[in-house]
Design an enzyme around this catalytic site. Structure first.
Site, short mmCIF file in Angstrom:
data_model
loop_
_atom_site.label_atom_id
_atom_site.label_comp_id
_atom_site.label_asym_id
_atom_site.label_seq_id
_atom_site.Cartn_x
_atom_site.Cartn_y
_atom_site.Cartn_z
N VAL A 81 0.82 -1.23 0.00
CA VAL A 81 0.00 0.00 0.00
C VAL A 81 0.85 1.27 0.00
CG1 VAL A 81 -1.98 -1.12 1.09
CG2 VAL A 81 -0.30 0.08 2.52
N ASN A 107 -7.13 -1.53 5.96
CA ASN A 107 -6.75 -2.20 7.21
C ASN A 107 -5.24 -2.37 7.37
OD1 ASN A 107 -7.18 -4.38 9.48
ND2 ASN A 107 -5.97 -5.40 7.90
N TYR A 172 3.09 5.86 15.38
CA TYR A 172 1.86 5.10 15.15
C TYR A 172 0.64 5.90 15.62
CZ TYR A 172 -1.37 1.07 15.48
OH TYR A 172 -2.43 0.22 15.36
N ALA A 174 0.36 9.12 15.91
CA ALA A 174 0.16 10.26 14.99
C ALA A 174 -0.47 9.79 13.68
CB ALA A 174 1.50 10.95 14.73
N LYS A 176 -2.34 7.13 13.13
CA LYS A 176 -3.72 6.69 13.31
C LYS A 176 -4.66 7.86 13.61
CE LYS A 176 -3.34 2.20 12.63
NZ LYS A 176 -3.85 1.61 11.38
N ILE A 205 -6.28 -6.21 20.36
CA ILE A 205 -6.93 -7.31 19.67
C ILE A 205 -5.93 -8.45 19.51
CG2 ILE A 205 -8.17 -7.99 17.56
CD1 ILE A 205 -9.59 -5.78 19.25
P1 NAI Z 1 -1.23 -7.95 11.49
O1 NAI Z 1 0.24 -7.68 11.54
O2 NAI Z 1 -1.74 -9.28 11.94
O3 NAI Z 1 -1.78 -7.68 10.01
C1 NAI Z 1 -1.36 -6.58 9.28
C2 NAI Z 1 -1.67 -6.83 7.83
O4 NAI Z 1 -1.23 -5.70 7.07
C3 NAI Z 1 -0.91 -8.04 7.29
O5 NAI Z 1 -1.73 -8.70 6.33
C4 NAI Z 1 0.30 -7.42 6.62
O6 NAI Z 1 0.84 -8.23 5.60
C5 NAI Z 1 -0.37 -6.17 6.04
N1 NAI Z 1 0.56 -5.12 5.68
C6 NAI Z 1 1.51 -4.53 6.44
N2 NAI Z 1 2.17 -3.62 5.73
C7 NAI Z 1 1.63 -3.62 4.48
C8 NAI Z 1 1.87 -2.92 3.30
N3 NAI Z 1 2.85 -1.99 3.23
N4 NAI Z 1 1.12 -3.18 2.21
C9 NAI Z 1 0.14 -4.10 2.25
N5 NAI Z 1 -0.14 -4.82 3.34
C10 NAI Z 1 0.61 -4.58 4.45
O7 NAI Z 1 -1.88 -6.75 12.31
P2 NAI Z 1 -3.34 -6.55 12.93
O8 NAI Z 1 -3.16 -6.52 14.38
O9 NAI Z 1 -4.33 -7.46 12.32
O10 NAI Z 1 -3.62 -5.04 12.45
C11 NAI Z 1 -4.52 -4.73 11.41
C12 NAI Z 1 -4.82 -3.25 11.50
O11 NAI Z 1 -5.45 -2.98 12.74
C13 NAI Z 1 -3.58 -2.36 11.45
O12 NAI Z 1 -3.88 -1.18 10.74
C14 NAI Z 1 -3.32 -2.06 12.90
O13 NAI Z 1 -2.59 -0.89 13.07
C15 NAI Z 1 -4.75 -1.95 13.40
N6 NAI Z 1 -4.93 -2.10 14.84
C16 NAI Z 1 -4.61 -3.29 15.45
C17 NAI Z 1 -4.81 -3.44 16.82
C18 NAI Z 1 -4.50 -4.70 17.54
O14 NAI Z 1 -4.57 -4.70 18.77
N7 NAI Z 1 -4.16 -5.80 16.86
C19 NAI Z 1 -5.35 -2.33 17.62
C20 NAI Z 1 -5.68 -1.15 16.87
C21 NAI Z 1 -5.47 -1.05 15.53
#
Ligand code: NAI
Length: 269
Positions: A81, A107, A172, A174, A176, A205
């Site tokens: 992305v 996401n 992060y 900033a 978000k 999560i």
């Molecule tokens: P995760 O690490 O399990 O999944 C992240 C996904 O984003 C993966 O599929 C990864 O390959 C993809 N990704 C990362 N950089 C990328 C890029 N440059 N281009 C395309 N895809 C890319 O993380 P999670 O925990 O599922 O997080 C998902 C979203 O939720 C993120 O935006 C994270 O910041 C947000 N979030 C997560 C929380 C949590 O507690 N797990 C809390 C609040 C927000």
């Protein structure tokens, strides 16, 4: 749609809460919350394009979800992305396969290394802003024509870190907070195009990243950890609601799947 008694019947509530028949794009769909969103959407009957930076990772998820005989289908596309050419190719692949997009879920994201702000290197700052904030802009920009043509819904993934101060997560937080601001702005700009733009702002999560952070081997029972921790599917349910017609009068808003209010406390002083 005018509000009538008809909307209060069980069947119409079910229909309006569904994303069946829609085409959705979920960035970062290979893992954690994105994977759960893809699973929830295809189980409901949407066709879903998932992307991540490595084709093999999205292929594995698509193979599993498509094999489960769910009503929707999954198209896996490699896309970074932060790379405009790669994002344009994602949009082209989506239009070629499905003719357009109805729902965009931004996401993809991540926290980066973390650390006190005075120790954050410029490159680390840039990379966290790039994936979380600029990535959201890149993908939204690439799908703008398709979304505005027929109306639709965008759901962005912000974070409670963007609302409250969380130590050692400056870039992060900033990024978000920027995603939340972008959500509100775009909701106003695209209201004339019948595109609703909302966000989720999850707390902790139980995804692989967070399990690693807490040193947890498996997704824990809520009672096994020292704070409230939700499941990826609990976030996916909120995303599906915001993407569906059940949220037809909601735009520019953020839902916070965080558990009880005391899970995140604003700093005192
Ligand atoms: P995760 O690490 O399990 O999944 C992240 C996904 O984003 C993966 O599929 C990864 O390959 C993809 N990704 C990362 N950089 C990328 C890029 N440059 N281009 C395309 N895809 C890319 O993380 P999670 O925990 O599922 O997080 C998902 C979203 O939720 C993120 O935006 C994270 O910041 C947000 N979030 C997560 C929380 C949590 O507690 N797990 C809390 C609040 C927000």
């Amino acid at each position: 749609m005018p509000v009538t008694d008809e909307l209060r019947t069980t069947e119409s509530v079910r229909t309006r809460s569904s994303v069946a028949g829609q085409t959705a794009v979920v960035t970062g769909g290979s893992s954690g919350i994105g994977r759960a969103i893809a699973e929830t959407f295809v189980a409901d009957g949407a066709d879903v394009v998932i992307c991540s930076r490595t084709q093999a990772d999205v292929d594995a998820v698509a193979e599993e979800l498509n094999a489960a005989d769910r009503p929707g289908s999954v198209l896996p596309v490699e896309c970074d992305v932060t790379d405009r050419d790669s994002v344009d190719a994602l949009a082209e692949a989506t239009v070629e396969e499905f003719g357009g997009v109805d729902i965009l879920v931004n996401n993809a994201g991540g926290t980066g290394e973390g650390g006190p702000l005075h120790e954050v290197a410029p490159d680390d700052w840039d990379s966290v802003i790039e994936v979380n904030l600029t990535g959201t802009y890149n993908v939204t920009h690439a799908f703008a024509d398709s979304l505005r043509e027929n109306g639709g819904a965008v759901v962005n993934t912000a974070s409670m870190a963007g609302r409250y101060g969380v130590a050692e997560m400056g870039p992060y937080s900033a990024a978000k907070a920027g995603v939340s601001a972008l959500t509100r702005t775009l909701a106003v700009e695209w209201s004339v195009d019948d595109v609703r733009v909302n966000a989720v702002e999850p707390g902790f999560i139980a995804t692989p990243a967070v399990r690693e952070w807490f040193g947890l081997d498996e997704i824990p029972a809520r009672s096994d950890v020292d704070r409230e921790i939700g499941s990826p599917h609990e976030v996916a349910d909120a995303v599906r609601f915001l993407a569906s017609d059940a949220a037809s009068f909601i735009t520019g808003q953020t839902i916070s799947p965080t558990g009880p209010p005391n899970t995140f406390e604003p700093p005192t002083g």
